[in-house]
Each structure stands twice: as C-alpha cells, then as structure tokens.
Write a protein that holds these residues in place. Structure first.
Motif, PDB file in Angstrom:
ATOM      1  N   ASN A 172      23.977 115.524  88.787  1.00  0.00           N
ATOM      2  CA  ASN A 172      23.238 116.284  89.646  1.00  0.00           C
ATOM      3  C   ASN A 172      24.052 115.356  90.996  1.00  0.00           C
ATOM      4  OD1 ASN A 172      22.304 119.056  89.487  1.00  0.00           O
ATOM      5  ND2 ASN A 172      20.739 117.906  87.344  1.00  0.00           N
ATOM      6  N   THR A 173      24.586 115.156  91.391  1.00  0.00           N
ATOM      7  CA  THR A 173      25.029 114.270  92.564  1.00  0.00           C
ATOM      8  C   THR A 173      24.798 114.452  93.494  1.00  0.00           C
ATOM      9  OG1 THR A 173      26.845 114.732  92.266  1.00  0.00           O
ATOM     10  CG2 THR A 173      26.303 113.421  90.499  1.00  0.00           C
ATOM     11  N   ASN A 174      24.140 115.916  94.005  1.00  0.00           N
ATOM     12  CA  ASN A 174      24.481 116.229  95.055  1.00  0.00           C
ATOM     13  C   ASN A 174      22.363 115.921  95.742  1.00  0.00           C
ATOM     14  OD1 ASN A 174      26.266 116.923  96.625  1.00  0.00           O
ATOM     15  ND2 ASN A 174      26.844 118.990  94.826  1.00  0.00           N
ATOM     16  N   ILE A 175      22.017 115.548  95.145  1.00  0.00           N
ATOM     17  CA  ILE A 175      20.457 115.337  94.687  1.00  0.00           C
ATOM     18  C   ILE A 175      19.970 114.102  94.760  1.00  0.00           C
ATOM     19  CG2 ILE A 175      18.243 115.423  93.630  1.00  0.00           C
ATOM     20  CD1 ILE A 175      19.256 118.017  92.509  1.00  0.00           C
ATOM     21  N   ALA A 176      19.070 113.928  95.597  1.00  0.00           N
ATOM     22  CA  ALA A 176      18.704 112.049  95.875  1.00  0.00           C
ATOM     23  C   ALA A 176      17.536 112.447  95.382  1.00  0.00           C
ATOM     24  CB  ALA A 176      18.465 111.720  97.202  1.00  0.00           C
ATOM     25  N   PHE A 177      17.887 110.790  94.134  1.00  0.00           N
ATOM     26  CA  PHE A 177      16.133 111.170  92.933  1.00  0.00           C
ATOM     27  C   PHE A 177      15.362 109.516  93.712  1.00  0.00           C
ATOM     28  CE2 PHE A 177      18.636 113.825  90.566  1.00  0.00           C
ATOM     29  CZ  PHE A 177      18.205 114.713  89.847  1.00  0.00           C
ATOM     30  N   ILE A 178      14.034 110.074  93.937  1.00  0.00           N
ATOM     31  CA  ILE A 178      13.649 108.770  94.757  1.00  0.00           C
ATOM     32  C   ILE A 178      12.575 108.666  93.716  1.00  0.00           C
ATOM     33  CG2 ILE A 178      12.424 108.488  97.239  1.00  0.00           C
ATOM     34  CD1 ILE A 178      14.283 109.910  98.577  1.00  0.00           C
ATOM     35  N   ILE A 179      12.262 107.842  93.023  1.00  0.00           N
ATOM     36  CA  ILE A 179      10.922 107.901  92.238  1.00  0.00           C
ATOM     37  C   ILE A 179      10.020 107.172  93.052  1.00  0.00           C
ATOM     38  CG2 ILE A 179      10.234 105.824  90.564  1.00  0.00           C
ATOM     39  CD1 ILE A 179      13.230 105.184  90.597  1.00  0.00           C
ATOM     40  N   ASN A 180       8.663 107.449  92.904  1.00  0.00           N
ATOM     41  CA  ASN A 180       7.586 107.910  93.867  1.00  0.00           C
ATOM     42  C   ASN A 180       6.607 106.391  93.552  1.00  0.00           C
ATOM     43  OD1 ASN A 180       6.518 111.540  94.265  1.00  0.00           O
ATOM     44  ND2 ASN A 180       8.330 110.359  95.097  1.00  0.00           N
ATOM     45  N   HIS A 181       5.930 106.128  93.130  1.00  0.00           N
ATOM     46  CA  HIS A 181       5.072 105.033  93.518  1.00  0.00           C
ATOM     47  C   HIS A 181       5.524 104.069  91.924  1.00  0.00           C
ATOM     48  CE1 HIS A 181       2.136 108.010  95.326  1.00  0.00           C
ATOM     49  NE2 HIS A 181       2.373 108.698  94.498  1.00  0.00           N
ATOM     50  N   ALA A 182       6.340 103.617  92.819  1.00  0.00           N
ATOM     51  CA  ALA A 182       7.383 102.637  91.724  1.00  0.00           C
ATOM     52  C   ALA A 182       7.189 102.661  90.765  1.00  0.00           C
ATOM     53  CB  ALA A 182       6.944 101.393  92.141  1.00  0.00           C
ATOM     54  N   GLY A 183       7.210 104.370  89.891  1.00  0.00           N
ATOM     55  CA  GLY A 183       7.733 104.708  88.247  1.00  0.00           C
ATOM     56  C   GLY A 183       6.178 103.840  88.028  1.00  0.00           C
ATOM     57  N   PHE A 184       5.053 103.350  88.399  1.00  0.00           N
ATOM     58  CA  PHE A 184       3.693 103.286  88.336  1.00  0.00           C
ATOM     59  C   PHE A 184       3.980 102.104  86.866  1.00  0.00           C
ATOM     60  CE2 PHE A 184       3.171 108.206  88.515  1.00  0.00           C
ATOM     61  CZ  PHE A 184       2.278 107.595  89.688  1.00  0.00           C
ATOM     62  N   PRO A 185       4.023 100.561  87.613  1.00  0.00           N
ATOM     63  CA  PRO A 185       3.947  99.679  87.465  1.00  0.00           C
ATOM     64  C   PRO A 185       3.343  99.052  86.564  1.00  0.00           C
ATOM     65  CG  PRO A 185       3.804  99.185  89.434  1.00  0.00           C
ATOM     66  CD  PRO A 185       3.864  99.878  89.104  1.00  0.00           C
ATOM     67  N   PRO A 186       2.822  98.646  85.033  1.00  0.00           N
ATOM     68  CA  PRO A 186       1.726  98.387  84.092  1.00  0.00           C
ATOM     69  C   PRO A 186       0.843  97.594  85.224  1.00  0.00           C
ATOM     70  CG  PRO A 186       3.012  98.776  82.593  1.00  0.00           C
ATOM     71  CD  PRO A 186       3.735  98.277  83.859  1.00  0.00           C
ATOM     72  N   GLY A 187      -1.026  97.802  84.790  1.00  0.00           N
ATOM     73  CA  GLY A 187      -1.419  96.516  85.297  1.00  0.00           C
ATOM     74  C   GLY A 187      -1.304  95.457  84.944  1.00  0.00           C
ATOM     75  N   ASN A 188      -0.889  95.241  83.709  1.00  0.00           N
ATOM     76  CA  ASN A 188      -0.475  93.723  82.910  1.00  0.00           C
ATOM     77  C   ASN A 188       0.540  93.904  83.393  1.00  0.00           C
ATOM     78  OD1 ASN A 188      -0.837  91.322  81.479  1.00  0.00           O
ATOM     79  ND2 ASN A 188      -2.466  92.179  79.876  1.00  0.00           N
ATOM     80  N   ILE A 189       1.315  92.270  83.474  1.00  0.00           N
ATOM     81  CA  ILE A 189       2.694  92.342  83.104  1.00  0.00           C
ATOM     82  C   ILE A 189       2.970  91.409  82.319  1.00  0.00           C
ATOM     83  CG2 ILE A 189       2.812  92.365  85.878  1.00  0.00           C
ATOM     84  CD1 ILE A 189       2.654  89.580  86.053  1.00  0.00           C
ATOM     85  N   GLU A 190       1.561  90.718  81.253  1.00  0.00           N
ATOM     86  CA  GLU A 190       2.073  90.175  79.870  1.00  0.00           C
ATOM     87  C   GLU A 190       1.895  90.881  79.248  1.00  0.00           C
ATOM     88  OE1 GLU A 190       3.252  87.541  80.312  1.00  0.00           O
ATOM     89  OE2 GLU A 190       2.683  86.969  82.545  1.00  0.00           O
ATOM     90  N   THR A 191       2.887  92.395  79.604  1.00  0.00           N
ATOM     91  CA  THR A 191       3.105  93.128  77.656  1.00  0.00           C
ATOM     92  C   THR A 191       4.257  94.237  77.626  1.00  0.00           C
ATOM     93  OG1 THR A 191       1.845  95.299  79.536  1.00  0.00           O
ATOM     94  CG2 THR A 191       0.406  94.175  78.574  1.00  0.00           C
ATOM     95  N   ILE A 192       4.391  94.708  76.485  1.00  0.00           N
ATOM     96  CA  ILE A 192       5.999  95.244  76.610  1.00  0.00           C
ATOM     97  C   ILE A 192       6.053  96.340  77.116  1.00  0.00           C
ATOM     98  CG2 ILE A 192       4.787  97.156  74.667  1.00  0.00           C
ATOM     99  CD1 ILE A 192       8.370  95.128  74.544  1.00  0.00           C
ATOM    100  N   GLU A 193       4.939  97.031  78.134  1.00  0.00           N
ATOM    101  CA  GLU A 193       4.651  98.406  78.679  1.00  0.00           C
ATOM    102  C   GLU A 193       5.930  98.031  79.669  1.00  0.00           C
ATOM    103  OE1 GLU A 193       2.713  99.489  75.255  1.00  0.00           O
ATOM    104  OE2 GLU A 193       2.200  97.589  77.216  1.00  0.00           O
ATOM    105  N   TRP A 194       5.187  96.606  80.592  1.00  0.00           N
ATOM    106  CA  TRP A 194       5.651  96.058  81.761  1.00  0.00           C
ATOM    107  C   TRP A 194       7.029  95.712  81.668  1.00  0.00           C
ATOM    108  CZ3 TRP A 194       8.405  91.839  84.738  1.00  0.00           C
ATOM    109  CH2 TRP A 194       7.592  92.152  86.132  1.00  0.00           C
ATOM    110  N   GLN A 195       7.812  95.002  80.376  1.00  0.00           N
ATOM    111  CA  GLN A 195       9.109  95.046  79.975  1.00  0.00           C
ATOM    112  C   GLN A 195       9.629  96.169  79.676  1.00  0.00           C
ATOM    113  OE1 GLN A 195      10.762  91.672  80.142  1.00  0.00           O
ATOM    114  NE2 GLN A 195       8.512  91.028  80.026  1.00  0.00           N
ATOM    115  N   ARG A 196       9.384  97.634  79.162  1.00  0.00           N
ATOM    116  CA  ARG A 196      10.181  98.770  79.555  1.00  0.00           C
ATOM    117  C   ARG A 196       9.967  99.460  80.877  1.00  0.00           C
ATOM    118  NH1 ARG A 196       6.807 100.598  74.674  1.00  0.00           N
ATOM    119  NH2 ARG A 196       5.807 101.099  75.571  1.00  0.00           N
ATOM    120  N   TRP A 197       8.646  99.522  81.894  1.00  0.00           N
ATOM    121  CA  TRP A 197       9.462  99.747  82.588  1.00  0.00           C
ATOM    122  C   TRP A 197      10.204  99.068  83.584  1.00  0.00           C
ATOM    123  CZ3 TRP A 197       8.114  96.654  87.688  1.00  0.00           C
ATOM    124  CH2 TRP A 197       8.036  97.152  88.454  1.00  0.00           C
ATOM    125  N   GLN A 198      10.319  97.717  83.349  1.00  0.00           N
ATOM    126  CA  GLN A 198      11.713  96.802  84.431  1.00  0.00           C
ATOM    127  C   GLN A 198      12.786  97.339  83.538  1.00  0.00           C
ATOM    128  OE1 GLN A 198      10.781  92.483  83.143  1.00  0.00           O
ATOM    129  NE2 GLN A 198      12.605  92.103  84.592  1.00  0.00           N
TER     130      GLN A 198
END
Length: 298
Positions: A172-198
C-alpha cells in the motif's frame, strides 16, 4: 521555536462518548481520573520561547460508530491549523468501510485513520477483510492524489506482528504509515525485547513511506528517566534520520508524567540528545516533518 504537535487528543466529554475514559471500563489505570475531563485547544499553552503553530488530533473515542462527528466538532471549535486522524474499524464489511471513508473524506481536516492494533496486531494484519480495506484506503489516496495516513499503534517488541505490518506497508504505497509512540520501546534497554524493538524499527525504516512519532513515554513508565529517553531518541534518529522522525506530546496523557503541556515540551527540548542537534535538525523534528507528512496548512 515553532512546534507542530503531531500527536495529541482533545476531549469534548459533553459531546462525545469516550467509553474508555469511564472508570468502569478498561484501561484500568489507577491514575486515569486525572485526565477524565474536557480538553480544548486553549489547554495547549506554551510560553513565548515555544510557539504551537499547529497540531494533529488523533481520534479519542468521541464516536467510534460515526467517527466523522469528531472531526466535524473539531472543525467548528479549533482555530489553529490542524489535521485530524479519525477512528475507523478495519474489520468492517467492504461496503461499511467505504461508506465510513466517504463520510470522512468530505471533511477538510481529514488526513488519515487509526485502528489501534496493539496486542491484536498479528491477527488483524493477517485478516483478509482488513487487508481488503487497506487496499480500499490505498485506492482512496490514489483517487485524491494525496498521501493519506495510517497510524500504526503497536508494540514493536515481537517480530511476527512487525513482519505482518511490513507486508501491508509494501502492498500500500499511497498510504503513509506512521508509527505511534515510537513503537513502545521497553523500559529496560538491557533486554532481548529492546533488541527486538531495535531490529523491527530498522526493518520498518527500510520503507520510504514510513515515519515515526516519538511520544507516549508515560505509557511505558510514568516515571521514565531522561537517560532512557535519550538512548531511545538517539537510536530512532540514527535509524530513521532527520526527515522521518517527529517529536510529539500525546497530550493529555503526557500529564501522567508532567505538570502541564509546557513542562512536557520543555523536557523534550532540553533533552541531552535534542540539545546536540543543529537548528535545522531541531526544526525538522519539531515542525517541518509534521508539516509535510500531515500536509498541514500553516
């Protein structure tokens, strides 16, 4: 400094429904009562060093059955330049979805839609009716000869939903997809969840019609720390660059962590990373990108 706030919510409690704000309904935040009141354009007060030049109102549950009513109300009551993102249910039948879009398209403030994906992201983005409605929305943008916006609100800590979103974006290239709230980065950056977010941010940044809004920090932690915020902002800037990143407030929900609208923006402008940016880069993140991505007439 001029600001266009690309993610805020105004509440007209006397006019709309706002089912989610009622204490007996989810989300059951212990501090939800703090924002359960009317908010108008007059509450977006900034001191002279900052100027609110315009904003983007994101649907707030005014009337999810007839979402054009919220936009119509805003057009009657707001004076600043603004654009509006309407609620829409992507699981509607094709006919119902079309009828809703046609009503919304009549309003001058209309620039896009939101169906909150959150934890249902994978099932929604794999649903054939939802995919058909994305194609309809994409075609409307093509017919109007303008880019319309889909607000993508989901946590980017899991690969499967992010991959499903990538497929929809690719189709769908006519739509601008804008990610809300930075994709909800985890509160702890020392986690596998933060790596997956990145990792998922990097994946999404590969599409030129994807941008990201940085707000909603209070949704992860009411007492978030500036060093955590700084690390997230640095990573997002390095991933998306200066032309596809926007700073936003999520007002009035930012009041869960700040005293008022001015305090929130002051904390952002004085953030360690933001202060290292050039004047041009600051303007891009605070004003220029929102002006362009949402086609605001300032």
């Amino acid at each position: 400094m001029k600001i266009i706030d690309p993610h805020l919510h105004l509440f007209a409690l006397a006019k709309g429904d706002y089912h989610w704000l009622k204490p007996e309904n989810p989300p059951f935040w212990p501090d939800k009562a703090r924002i359960n009141k009317a908010y108008t354009e007059q509450d977006l007060a900034l001191q002279p060093s900052l100027t609110l030049a315009g904003f983007v109102h994101i649907e707030a549950g005014f009337d999810n059955q007839q979402p054009w009513r919220e936009l119509s109300y805003l057009e009657q009551t707001c004076n600043k330049p603004f654009r509006a993102i309407a609620a829409i249910d992507f699981t509607l039948s094709s006919q119902q979805f079309n009828e809703c879009l046609n009503e919304l398209a009549l309003l001058t403030s209309f620039i896009g839609v939101r169906h909150i994906l959150d934890e249902q992201a994978l099932s929604l983005l794999s649903n054939q009716q939802v995919l058909a409605n994305f194609n309809t929305f994409n075609e409307l943008a093509n017919q109007r000869n303008e880019t319309l916006v889909f607000e993508a609100q989901l946590p980017l800590t899991e690969h499967a939903p992010a991959n499903a979103l990538c497929e929809v974006i690719s189709d769908n290239t006519n739509i601008a997809f804008i990610i809300n709230h930075a994709g909800f980065p985890p509160g702890n950056i020392e986690t596998i969840e933060w790596q997956r977010w990145q990792s998922n941010l990097l994946k999404l940044s590969g599409y030129p019609h994807v941008a990201i809004k940085c707000s909603g920090w209070e949704m992860i932690n009411r007492d978030y720390k500036q060093d955590w915020l700084t690390q997230n902002l640095v990573l997002i800037f390095n991933t998306f660059g200066k032309d596809r990143m926007m700073l936003a407030s999520n007002f009035p929900l930012c009041l869960f962590s700040h005293n008022n609208y001015q305090d929130y923006w002051q904390s952002i402008i004085s953030n360690e990373f933001i202060t290292t940016l050039s004047t041009q880069e600051k303007s891009a993140l605070c004003y220029d990108n929102a002006l362009r991505w949402y086609a605001i007439n300032c």
